[in-house]
Scaffold this motif. Structure first.
Motif, mmCIF file in Angstrom:
data_model
loop_
_atom_site.group_PDB
_atom_site.id
_atom_site.type_symbol
_atom_site.label_atom_id
_atom_site.label_comp_id
_atom_site.label_asym_id
_atom_site.label_seq_id
_atom_site.Cartn_x
_atom_site.Cartn_y
_atom_site.Cartn_z
ATOM 1 N N VAL A 1 -4.148 2.145 -2.340
ATOM 2 C CA VAL A 1 -3.771 3.539 -2.157
ATOM 3 C C VAL A 1 -4.657 4.146 -1.078
ATOM 4 C CG1 VAL A 1 -3.640 5.803 -3.269
ATOM 5 C CG2 VAL A 1 -3.059 3.737 -4.562
ATOM 6 N N THR B 1 7.631 3.324 4.772
ATOM 7 C CA THR B 1 8.309 2.530 3.746
ATOM 8 C C THR B 1 8.733 1.216 4.398
ATOM 9 O OG1 THR B 1 10.473 3.411 4.293
ATOM 10 C CG2 THR B 1 9.236 4.615 2.638
ATOM 11 N N CYS C 1 0.806 -1.217 0.000
ATOM 12 C CA CYS C 1 0.000 0.000 0.000
ATOM 13 C C CYS C 1 0.841 1.269 0.000
ATOM 14 C CB CYS C 1 -0.988 0.005 1.166
ATOM 15 S SG CYS C 1 -0.256 0.190 2.774
ATOM 16 N N GLY C 2 0.253 2.299 -0.581
ATOM 17 C CA GLY C 2 0.878 3.614 -0.589
ATOM 18 C C GLY C 2 -0.029 4.544 0.191
ATOM 19 N N ALA D 1 4.509 8.786 -2.412
ATOM 20 C CA ALA D 1 3.795 7.726 -1.692
ATOM 21 C C ALA D 1 3.403 6.574 -2.618
ATOM 22 C CB ALA D 1 2.562 8.307 -1.015
ATOM 23 N N LEU D 2 3.321 6.877 -3.936
ATOM 24 C CA LEU D 2 2.824 5.854 -4.857
ATOM 25 C C LEU D 2 3.897 5.375 -5.829
ATOM 26 C CD1 LEU D 2 -0.667 7.406 -5.700
ATOM 27 C CD2 LEU D 2 -0.036 5.864 -3.835
ATOM 28 N N HIS E 1 12.279 1.530 -1.555
ATOM 29 C CA HIS E 1 11.413 0.400 -1.883
ATOM 30 C C HIS E 1 12.136 -0.635 -2.727
ATOM 31 C CE1 HIS E 1 7.373 1.250 -0.355
ATOM 32 N NE2 HIS E 1 7.638 2.530 -0.523
ATOM 33 N N HIS F 1 6.074 3.214 -5.674
ATOM 34 C CA HIS F 1 6.291 1.763 -5.770
ATOM 35 C C HIS F 1 5.067 1.055 -6.349
ATOM 36 C CE1 HIS F 1 4.388 2.685 -1.959
ATOM 37 N NE2 HIS F 1 4.061 1.433 -1.779
ATOM 38 N N TYR G 1 12.546 7.586 -2.271
ATOM 39 C CA TYR G 1 11.560 6.593 -1.818
ATOM 40 C C TYR G 1 11.550 5.372 -2.708
ATOM 41 C CZ TYR G 1 9.642 9.035 2.149
ATOM 42 O OH TYR G 1 9.494 9.591 3.384
ATOM 43 N N PRO H 1 1.763 0.756 -5.636
ATOM 44 C CA PRO H 1 1.056 -0.152 -4.741
ATOM 45 C C PRO H 1 -0.337 -0.481 -5.281
ATOM 46 C CG PRO H 1 0.942 2.079 -3.913
ATOM 47 C CD PRO H 1 1.820 2.132 -5.127
#
Lengths: 249, 398
Positions: A154, B227, A76-77, A146-147, A102, A149, A98, A151
């Protein structure tokens, strides 16, 4: 997918979240609606395993956030109201950091950054240091971060707080796009119109409890009111005065 | 609670790289810190050289201040034979000496001559021994010449009575000073390791605080903790970054000292002391574990802080301690002892002072402090990671 079962959390003698249960399925936008202090942020922080869970369980894509926090975090993000950026780094460097955390390779993270730059109209700011960014610009970088990666789930906590009209619209488009990609999107808000316009399913939270859950039409029917705001007041069991206070606060 | 895992090296390095990039971009602060570090050596050594030089010059000076010359012709005659230049002091010399602006003064009373014959003569030496400056050094000169005068008069009087002057000296003193020039210099040059160690600590404070309290104040801690890297890797990465920074500052400070000793014109210091490359290498080896330990302690203290200011306040206690420990040891005249190896700062100072004095050092002098520093680093890292699991630390609640 997010599955929350009997989640509870107290801070000292204050019960912030009280036996909350809900499911946010894939390919849907789920709204978490409630006045300030209802327990939305605490719920989200528990799903992000920032706050320890007192009792109950939270699963992200089937991963228990307590048993397998890393896999749950990868799935999740989350965008909370803490959207601080490193002001001496450029927007791209902030996001790339980030991506590296990840464990995402550069080619993939650059592709994601390019996509979000396009969607959120960030071309003019992506290689600038984030010092002096407007609130909207900061939010765009924070949400991409936040996103980054990609996910499958969300979660956005009050994403439109303090944003101008154009940024809010861009964000709304992004949320719909994420749903179209089959992701689970959950966002919290205390703004009725926003929730009504976007969400497939609404969960009304007040005083740490789930008061009602369903699509807008179902909530209207259940409350016997004509608009979501009135329905919310009835279903959340609060009078107009507290609602106004909450909104003003 | 998550099971304990070994943090991945790659993640630690990612965090460390980002933190260093971030902080070196703060050009103003970085430039300031680097320049100050490298300037520390020249400033202190040149100042020290001047100070030592002026004391030596005073001690060898052939000028003395005397009041009441006319009352003691014999004494004045003796002083002139010693090549002393006799000067009248400024009228308000007592006040000036108190302020540290006048050399010591010999005051001869009016009845000196009549009492001299009966052996009851007195002279007054006016000086202020609480002052490092002027009068303290010149007081020694006055005392020396007076002693010489006493000896001469006594010798003459004994001989007049047919007694051998050797009765005055039942024991003859022969000087054999075992202290080498390097050892005497080490007493002063103790300041080099001291300043370097302090630099190690102060230079990285801002960064240590920013990585702990600053991260939260900025609102970047929450997303970071969401993270999947885990607190341990995050804290370790930051610890590595601050350590590298701190070590860099220490190396710059040391370079400043080294270059000044080598190329600076320091007749008072430079001639007696030069460090070999191997000695600098040993010093660096000691810093290799000292810097991380200090960085970690400051990070730990700063993590308790709710904001940057509070973090900085807590971290400053570490600086005070590092600055204080050696001065306490100096006042208490602590001699080299094994227990010192267990106390960071004292251990480093003791071993480095031995190096400066040209004394031998054993493996234990390096291994024991290194082990203790490593333990401090690891414990602090674990404690910070644990703190970052507490809600009141993450969200900065009181």
């Amino acid at each position: 997918m997010i599955e929350v079962r009997n989640l509870s959390k107290s801070f000292g003698s204050v019960v912030a979240v009280d036996q909350i249960s809900f499911t946010a399925p894939n390919g849907q936008i789920t709204g978490l609606l409630g006045p300030n202090g209802a327990g939305k942020t605490t719920t989200i922080r528990m799903i992000g395993s920032l706050v320890e869970i007192d009792s109950g369980t939270a699963l992200v894509d089937g991963f228990d956030v307590v048993q397998e926090p890393d896999r749950a975090r990868r799935a999740c993000g989350i965008l909370t109201d803490a959207r601080g950026l490193y002001t001496r780094l450029t927007a791209r460097e902030n996001i790339r950091y980030y991506a590296e955390l990840h464990g995402i390779d550069v080619a993939r993270s650059e592709a994601t950054i390019a996509r979000f730059t396009n969607w959120l109209d960030m071309a003019s700011i992506i290689d600038r240091r984030t010092d002096g960014f407007s609130q909207g610009e900061r939010m765009k970088v924070a949400i991409t971060r936040a996103l980054v990666h990609e996910p499958s789930t969300v979660i956005l906590d009050e994403p439109t707080n303090g944003l101008d009209v154009m940024t809010t619209r861009a964000l709304r488009e992004l949320i719909k796009r994420l749903r179209a990609e089959g992701r689970t999107v959950m966002f919290s808000s205390h703004i009725m119109q926003e929730v009504a316009a976007l969400c497939d399913e609404i969960i009304i939270i007040a005083k740490g409890k789930v008061c009602a859950q369903g699509p807008t039409e179902a909530l209207l029917a259940q409350s016997g009111r004509e608009n979501l705001e009135d329905a919310f007041v009835v279903l959340a069991g609060i009078d107009d005065e507290t609602l106004n206070q909450a909104e003003a606060g | 609670m998550a099971a304990q895992r070994i943090p991945k090296l790659k993640t630690i390095l990612t965090v460390a790289k980002k933190e260093l990039t971030d902080h070196l971009r703060d050009r103003r602060t970085a430039t300031m810190i680097f320049l100050l570090s490298i300037a520390m050596g020249p400033i202190i050594l040149l100042g020290l050289g001047y100070f030592i030089g002026s004391i030596e010059a005073k001690a060898e000076k052939k000028e003395i201040y005397v009041v009441g010359n006319e009352y003691a012709p014999d004494l004045i005659n003796f002083l002139q034979r010693q090549d002393m230049k006799i000067l009248p002091p400024k009228p308000e010399f007592r006040a000036l000496i108190k302020q540290g602006n006048h050399d010591a003064v010999m005051v001869i009373p009016a009845d000196f001559n009549e009492k001299f014959l009966t052996g009851e003569a007195k002279v007054e030496l006016v000086y202020d021994d609480t002052r490092q400056s002027a009068s303290a050094a010149s007081e020694g000169v006055l005392r020396r010449v007076l002693r010489a005068f006493n000896t001469e008069v006594a010798t003459l009087r004994l001989m007049a009575r047919g007694v051998s002057p050797s009765v005055l000296r039942p024991v003859e003193i022969q000087d054999t000073n075992l202290g080498t020039a390097a050892q005497r210099a080490a007493g002063v040059l103790f300041i080099i390791p001291w300043i370097t160690l302090i630099g190690c600590v102060t230079g990285c404070t801002a960064m240590a605080v920013d990585l702990a309290a600053g991260e939260r104040e900025r609102g970047s801690l929450e997303p970071l903790l969401m993270t999947p890297i885990g607190r341990d890797a995050l804290v370790m990465g930051k610890g590595v970054a601050v350590s590298i920074y701190s070590l860099g500052i220490a190396v710059l400070t040391l370079m400043g000292f080294a270059l000044t000793l080598k190329y600076g014109n320091l007749p008072a210091i430079g001639s007696v002391l030069s460090l070999s490359a191997a000695q600098y290498g040993m010093f660096f080896l000691m810093l290799l574990t000292f810097a991380p330990a200090m960085a970690a302690i400051q990070m730990l203290l700063a993590t308790y802080g709710r904001n940057f200011k509070e973090g900085q306040t807590y971290a400053s206690y570490a600086i005070t301690l590092v600055a204080l420990i050696p001065s306490v040891a100096m006042f208490a005249q602590v001699k080299d002892a094994t227990w010192q190896l267990f106390v960071p700062v004292l251990a480093q100072l003791m071993v480095i002072t031995r190096l400066l004095r040209g004394e031998t050092t054993d493996l234990i002098h390096y291994l024991l402090p290194a082990a203790i520093n490593t333990a401090i680093f690891v414990v602090a890292m674990v404690l910070i990671a644990r703190l970052l699991r507490q809600e009141k630390i993450i969200f900065g609640r009181a």
